[in-house]
Scaffold this motif. Sequence first.
Motif, mmCIF file in Angstrom:
data_model
loop_
_atom_site.group_PDB
_atom_site.id
_atom_site.type_symbol
_atom_site.label_atom_id
_atom_site.label_comp_id
_atom_site.label_asym_id
_atom_site.label_seq_id
_atom_site.Cartn_x
_atom_site.Cartn_y
_atom_site.Cartn_z
ATOM 1 N N LYS A 124 13.628 75.365 -33.228
ATOM 2 C CA LYS A 124 14.832 76.051 -33.734
ATOM 3 C C LYS A 124 14.528 77.487 -34.172
ATOM 4 O O LYS A 124 15.448 78.289 -34.356
ATOM 5 N N PHE A 125 13.236 77.815 -34.308
ATOM 6 C CA PHE A 125 12.845 79.179 -34.675
ATOM 7 C C PHE A 125 12.402 80.006 -33.457
ATOM 8 O O PHE A 125 12.061 81.177 -33.591
ATOM 9 N N LEU A 126 12.378 79.353 -32.288
ATOM 10 C CA LEU A 126 11.847 79.997 -31.083
ATOM 11 C C LEU A 126 12.934 80.300 -30.059
ATOM 12 O O LEU A 126 13.925 79.574 -29.950
ATOM 13 N N ASP A 127 12.709 81.363 -29.315
ATOM 14 C CA ASP A 127 13.578 81.690 -28.187
ATOM 15 C C ASP A 127 13.085 80.962 -26.935
ATOM 16 O O ASP A 127 13.847 80.308 -26.233
ATOM 17 N N LYS A 128 11.781 81.072 -26.679
ATOM 18 C CA LYS A 128 11.234 80.516 -25.449
ATOM 19 C C LYS A 128 9.764 80.170 -25.644
ATOM 20 O O LYS A 128 9.083 80.746 -26.498
ATOM 21 N N ALA A 129 9.275 79.219 -24.852
ATOM 22 C CA ALA A 129 7.841 78.912 -24.801
ATOM 23 C C ALA A 129 7.417 78.868 -23.343
ATOM 24 O O ALA A 129 8.164 78.389 -22.482
ATOM 25 N N ILE A 130 6.233 79.390 -23.092
ATOM 26 C CA ILE A 130 5.663 79.355 -21.745
ATOM 27 C C ILE A 130 4.330 78.631 -21.839
ATOM 28 O O ILE A 130 3.465 78.996 -22.639
ATOM 29 N N PHE A 131 4.177 77.609 -21.009
ATOM 30 C CA PHE A 131 2.932 76.848 -20.998
ATOM 31 C C PHE A 131 2.296 76.889 -19.614
ATOM 32 O O PHE A 131 2.982 76.708 -18.607
ATOM 33 N N MET A 132 1.000 77.143 -19.592
ATOM 34 C CA MET A 132 0.228 76.940 -18.378
ATOM 35 C C MET A 132 -0.504 75.613 -18.553
ATOM 36 O O MET A 132 -1.322 75.451 -19.449
ATOM 37 N N VAL A 133 -0.153 74.656 -17.706
ATOM 38 C CA VAL A 133 -0.710 73.312 -17.821
ATOM 39 C C VAL A 133 -1.143 72.820 -16.447
ATOM 40 O O VAL A 133 -0.826 73.436 -15.427
ATOM 41 N N GLN A 134 -1.853 71.704 -16.412
ATOM 42 C CA GLN A 134 -2.190 71.115 -15.121
ATOM 43 C C GLN A 134 -0.898 70.789 -14.374
ATOM 44 O O GLN A 134 0.102 70.387 -14.974
ATOM 45 N N LYS A 135 -0.933 70.961 -13.072
ATOM 46 C CA LYS A 135 0.278 70.817 -12.260
ATOM 47 C C LYS A 135 0.951 69.458 -12.462
ATOM 48 O O LYS A 135 2.177 69.371 -12.579
ATOM 49 N N GLU A 136 0.169 68.388 -12.527
ATOM 50 C CA GLU A 136 0.753 67.048 -12.683
ATOM 51 C C GLU A 136 1.477 66.913 -14.015
ATOM 52 O O GLU A 136 2.505 66.220 -14.111
ATOM 53 N N VAL A 137 0.969 67.589 -15.045
ATOM 54 C CA VAL A 137 1.622 67.566 -16.357
ATOM 55 C C VAL A 137 2.932 68.343 -16.299
ATOM 56 O O VAL A 137 3.953 67.929 -16.852
ATOM 57 N N ALA A 138 2.906 69.490 -15.607
ATOM 58 C CA ALA A 138 4.118 70.302 -15.449
ATOM 59 C C ALA A 138 5.217 69.507 -14.755
ATOM 60 O O ALA A 138 6.384 69.528 -15.169
ATOM 61 N N LEU A 139 4.844 68.781 -13.718
ATOM 62 C CA LEU A 139 5.819 67.971 -12.977
ATOM 63 C C LEU A 139 6.392 66.864 -13.864
ATOM 64 O O LEU A 139 7.565 66.518 -13.773
ATOM 65 N N ARG A 140 5.552 66.330 -14.734
ATOM 66 C CA ARG A 140 5.988 65.274 -15.652
ATOM 67 C C ARG A 140 7.001 65.826 -16.659
ATOM 68 O O ARG A 140 8.040 65.220 -16.918
ATOM 69 N N ILE A 141 6.697 66.985 -17.225
ATOM 70 C CA ILE A 141 7.579 67.585 -18.229
ATOM 71 C C ILE A 141 8.937 67.940 -17.620
ATOM 72 O O ILE A 141 9.976 67.820 -18.264
ATOM 73 N N CYS A 142 8.916 68.348 -16.363
ATOM 74 C CA CYS A 142 10.150 68.760 -15.678
ATOM 75 C C CYS A 142 10.876 67.602 -14.994
ATOM 76 O O CYS A 142 11.968 67.793 -14.451
#
Length: 267
Positions: A124-142
């Motif tokens: 609630k205090f943030l506008d945006k977050a950018i994460f560089m993660v392992q590709k499989e983790v990125a696919l899971r989050i999305c």
Amino acid sequence: MDYAKKKFGQNFISDKNLINKIINILDQEQDHLIIEIGPGRGALTKELCKRFKKVVAIEIDTDLEVLLKSEINESNFELIMEDVLNVDLKKLIESNSCKKVSLISNTPYYITSEIIFRTLDVSKFLDKAIFMVQKEVALRICAKANENNYNNLSVAAQFYSEVNYEFTVNKNMFRPIPKVDSAIISLKFHQAYLNQIKDDKAFVAFVRKLFNNKRKTILNNLSTTINTKQRATEILALTKIENNKRPENLSIEDFINIYKETKNGNN
């Protein structure tokens, strides 16, 4: 000298084009606090300092302290030598008055979930977050409902934000070269679902429990979570969710409706 340490899951980036591509995902408002988790050797940090009002980098590896302080002399740069899991992010944000606040992280694999959940706690205090993660983790989050890799982290991230898979980063862009490709994802925070839930942290904890055993049906998981199969059956009937569905078949709205009914039963 190679500063990367396996125990911290360190893999550094230095490609200028990649760095600019990552930074361009952020809102370019200059009056902006950027919290960077894991600055490494500071390649991304230097560019962030050029564009934004304040950059606070959080680094666990004490061997990088001298390097970062000697490489980055800008007055708008602050370095916190600490494990990010021990840093009070809310207090950090409140102590820096900027129009916008964003978080960016080249996230070590071994604490990816913890860092993301800690970020969601202060969303609630943030506008945006950018994460560089392992590709499989990125696919899971999305991932969306009915996809195999959809889990409690997918639900939590999408409860708080609009999640975007930005692009894949080839493993050869890193030093040392990791075993798998990575990906950049962005979380643009909103309060659309927050307005429906009184205690968002309790909701996220509830969803995590419902995913404790993905092979079991939602009826079994809910029965275990609230300690009564009869009430679980009633809740699913009220929310029009079939007993034999599994957690990965449910939308965020489904989870919200189930959670609300469990609270109604306690009133």
